[in-house]
Design a protein around this motif. Structure first.
Motif, PDB file in Angstrom:
ATOM      1  N   THR A  28       0.844  -1.198   0.000  1.00  0.00           N
ATOM      2  CA  THR A  28       0.000   0.000   0.000  1.00  0.00           C
ATOM      3  C   THR A  28       0.874   1.241   0.000  1.00  0.00           C
ATOM      4  O   THR A  28       1.776   1.377   0.821  1.00  0.00           O
ATOM      5  CB  THR A  28      -0.905   0.006   1.258  1.00  0.00           C
ATOM      6  OG1 THR A  28      -1.699  -1.185   1.250  1.00  0.00           O
ATOM      7  CG2 THR A  28      -1.813   1.214   1.253  1.00  0.00           C
ATOM      8  N   ASP A  30       0.043   4.156   0.834  1.00  0.00           N
ATOM      9  CA  ASP A  30      -0.352   5.136   1.853  1.00  0.00           C
ATOM     10  C   ASP A  30       0.784   5.544   2.784  1.00  0.00           C
ATOM     11  O   ASP A  30       0.831   6.678   3.238  1.00  0.00           O
ATOM     12  CB  ASP A  30      -1.466   4.560   2.728  1.00  0.00           C
ATOM     13  CG  ASP A  30      -2.727   4.263   1.967  1.00  0.00           C
ATOM     14  OD1 ASP A  30      -3.813   4.406   2.540  1.00  0.00           O
ATOM     15  OD2 ASP A  30      -2.624   3.889   0.793  1.00  0.00           O
ATOM     16  N   TYR A  31       1.667   4.597   3.096  1.00  0.00           N
ATOM     17  CA  TYR A  31       2.668   4.859   4.124  1.00  0.00           C
ATOM     18  C   TYR A  31       3.997   5.334   3.570  1.00  0.00           C
ATOM     19  O   TYR A  31       4.978   5.460   4.314  1.00  0.00           O
ATOM     20  CB  TYR A  31       2.883   3.593   4.955  1.00  0.00           C
ATOM     21  CG  TYR A  31       1.599   3.061   5.529  1.00  0.00           C
ATOM     22  CD1 TYR A  31       1.044   1.864   5.059  1.00  0.00           C
ATOM     23  CD2 TYR A  31       0.909   3.760   6.517  1.00  0.00           C
ATOM     24  CE1 TYR A  31      -0.152   1.385   5.557  1.00  0.00           C
ATOM     25  CE2 TYR A  31      -0.285   3.288   7.015  1.00  0.00           C
ATOM     26  CZ  TYR A  31      -0.806   2.103   6.545  1.00  0.00           C
ATOM     27  OH  TYR A  31      -1.998   1.632   7.034  1.00  0.00           O
ATOM     28  N   HIS A  53       3.637  11.026   2.180  1.00  0.00           N
ATOM     29  CA  HIS A  53       2.714   9.891   2.185  1.00  0.00           C
ATOM     30  C   HIS A  53       1.253  10.300   2.318  1.00  0.00           C
ATOM     31  O   HIS A  53       0.381   9.609   1.804  1.00  0.00           O
ATOM     32  CB  HIS A  53       3.102   8.890   3.272  1.00  0.00           C
ATOM     33  CG  HIS A  53       2.838   9.361   4.668  1.00  0.00           C
ATOM     34  ND1 HIS A  53       3.569  10.356   5.278  1.00  0.00           N
ATOM     35  CD2 HIS A  53       1.926   8.967   5.578  1.00  0.00           C
ATOM     36  CE1 HIS A  53       3.112  10.537   6.494  1.00  0.00           C
ATOM     37  NE2 HIS A  53       2.110   9.716   6.712  1.00  0.00           N
ATOM     38  N   ARG A  54       0.997  11.410   2.931  1.00  0.00           N
ATOM     39  CA  ARG A  54      -0.383  11.873   3.026  1.00  0.00           C
ATOM     40  C   ARG A  54      -0.708  12.929   1.976  1.00  0.00           C
ATOM     41  O   ARG A  54      -1.827  13.430   1.930  1.00  0.00           O
ATOM     42  CB  ARG A  54      -0.646  12.435   4.422  1.00  0.00           C
ATOM     43  CG  ARG A  54      -0.621  11.386   5.505  1.00  0.00           C
ATOM     44  CD  ARG A  54      -0.957  11.973   6.854  1.00  0.00           C
ATOM     45  NE  ARG A  54      -0.959  10.945   7.903  1.00  0.00           N
ATOM     46  CZ  ARG A  54      -1.171  11.206   9.182  1.00  0.00           C
ATOM     47  NH1 ARG A  54      -1.399  12.442   9.583  1.00  0.00           N
ATOM     48  NH2 ARG A  54      -1.168  10.232  10.066  1.00  0.00           N
ATOM     49  N   ARG A  72      -1.425  12.246  -5.772  1.00  0.00           N
ATOM     50  CA  ARG A  72      -1.593  10.841  -5.438  1.00  0.00           C
ATOM     51  C   ARG A  72      -3.057  10.550  -5.151  1.00  0.00           C
ATOM     52  O   ARG A  72      -3.781  11.417  -4.642  1.00  0.00           O
ATOM     53  CB  ARG A  72      -0.709  10.429  -4.259  1.00  0.00           C
ATOM     54  CG  ARG A  72      -1.044  11.075  -2.937  1.00  0.00           C
ATOM     55  CD  ARG A  72       0.070  10.805  -1.926  1.00  0.00           C
ATOM     56  NE  ARG A  72       0.242   9.383  -1.689  1.00  0.00           N
ATOM     57  CZ  ARG A  72       1.373   8.812  -1.245  1.00  0.00           C
ATOM     58  NH1 ARG A  72       2.425   9.584  -0.972  1.00  0.00           N
ATOM     59  NH2 ARG A  72       1.452   7.533  -1.045  1.00  0.00           N
ATOM     60  N   ASP A  73      -3.448   9.338  -5.452  1.00  0.00           N
ATOM     61  CA  ASP A  73      -4.779   8.835  -5.132  1.00  0.00           C
ATOM     62  C   ASP A  73      -4.562   7.541  -4.377  1.00  0.00           C
ATOM     63  O   ASP A  73      -4.396   6.474  -4.977  1.00  0.00           O
ATOM     64  CB  ASP A  73      -5.599   8.617  -6.409  1.00  0.00           C
ATOM     65  CG  ASP A  73      -7.033   8.228  -6.123  1.00  0.00           C
ATOM     66  OD1 ASP A  73      -7.324   7.762  -5.002  1.00  0.00           O
ATOM     67  OD2 ASP A  73      -7.872   8.384  -7.029  1.00  0.00           O
ATOM     68  N   ASN A  74      -4.535   7.643  -3.065  1.00  0.00           N
ATOM     69  CA  ASN A  74      -4.245   6.462  -2.251  1.00  0.00           C
ATOM     70  C   ASN A  74      -5.328   5.384  -2.399  1.00  0.00           C
ATOM     71  O   ASN A  74      -5.044   4.196  -2.264  1.00  0.00           O
ATOM     72  CB  ASN A  74      -4.062   6.851  -0.790  1.00  0.00           C
ATOM     73  CG  ASN A  74      -2.731   7.559  -0.547  1.00  0.00           C
ATOM     74  OD1 ASN A  74      -1.837   7.542  -1.386  1.00  0.00           O
ATOM     75  ND2 ASN A  74      -2.601   8.188   0.617  1.00  0.00           N
ATOM     76  N   ASN A  77      -4.174   3.529  -5.106  1.00  0.00           N
ATOM     77  CA  ASN A  77      -2.789   3.071  -4.951  1.00  0.00           C
ATOM     78  C   ASN A  77      -1.903   3.552  -6.109  1.00  0.00           C
ATOM     79  O   ASN A  77      -1.055   2.810  -6.607  1.00  0.00           O
ATOM     80  CB  ASN A  77      -2.734   1.539  -4.847  1.00  0.00           C
ATOM     81  CG  ASN A  77      -1.776   1.070  -3.773  1.00  0.00           C
ATOM     82  OD1 ASN A  77      -1.486   1.783  -2.817  1.00  0.00           O
ATOM     83  ND2 ASN A  77      -1.294  -0.149  -3.917  1.00  0.00           N
TER      84      ASN A  77
END
Length: 120
Positions: A28, A30-31, A53-54, A72-74, A77
């Motif tokens: 992922t 996200d982190y 990351h955010r 980014r579009d977490n 992904n």
């Protein structure tokens, strides 16, 4: 299997636009901070852009400021690099990389790269 896959490269005329995508599988995003780097033949690798990351902070190299935008579009992904007003000197292989922060991209996980060619 942890993997980053870049796409969206191609041939474009000077002044044109491209949007690169960096999709992650096996982990992922996200982190991780995600960055784009590029390398042209005979030149050193150059950091282009990075997003935390955010997504709270982004960083752009001097040569692309005002022309390139990273996002980014977490949920998907995926990280994107919107490249506008492309110039022949932007021609390079573009890689995305994931790392704990933007200062450690060189030591992070890399994709296989996508070629961007800008004709004059």
């Amino acid at each position: 299997q942890v993997q980053l896959v870049e796409s969206g490269g191609g041939l474009v005329h000077s002044g044109g636009s491209l949007r690169l995508s960096c999709a992650a599988s096996g982990f992922t995003l996200d982190y991780y901070a995600i960055g784009w780097l590029r390398q042209a033949p005979g030149k050193e690798r150059e950091g282009v852009s990075c997003i935390t990351h955010r997504g709270s902070s982004t960083y752009n190299g001097d040569s692309v400021k005002g022309r390139f935008t990273i996002s980014r579009d977490n949920a998907k992904n995926t990280v994107y690099l919107q490249m506008n007003d492309l110039k022949p000197e932007d021609t390079a292989v573009y890689y995305c990389a994931a790392a704990p922060d933007c200062s450690r991209l060189d030591r992070g996980s890399w994709g296989q790269g996508t070629q961007v060619t800008v004709s004059s």
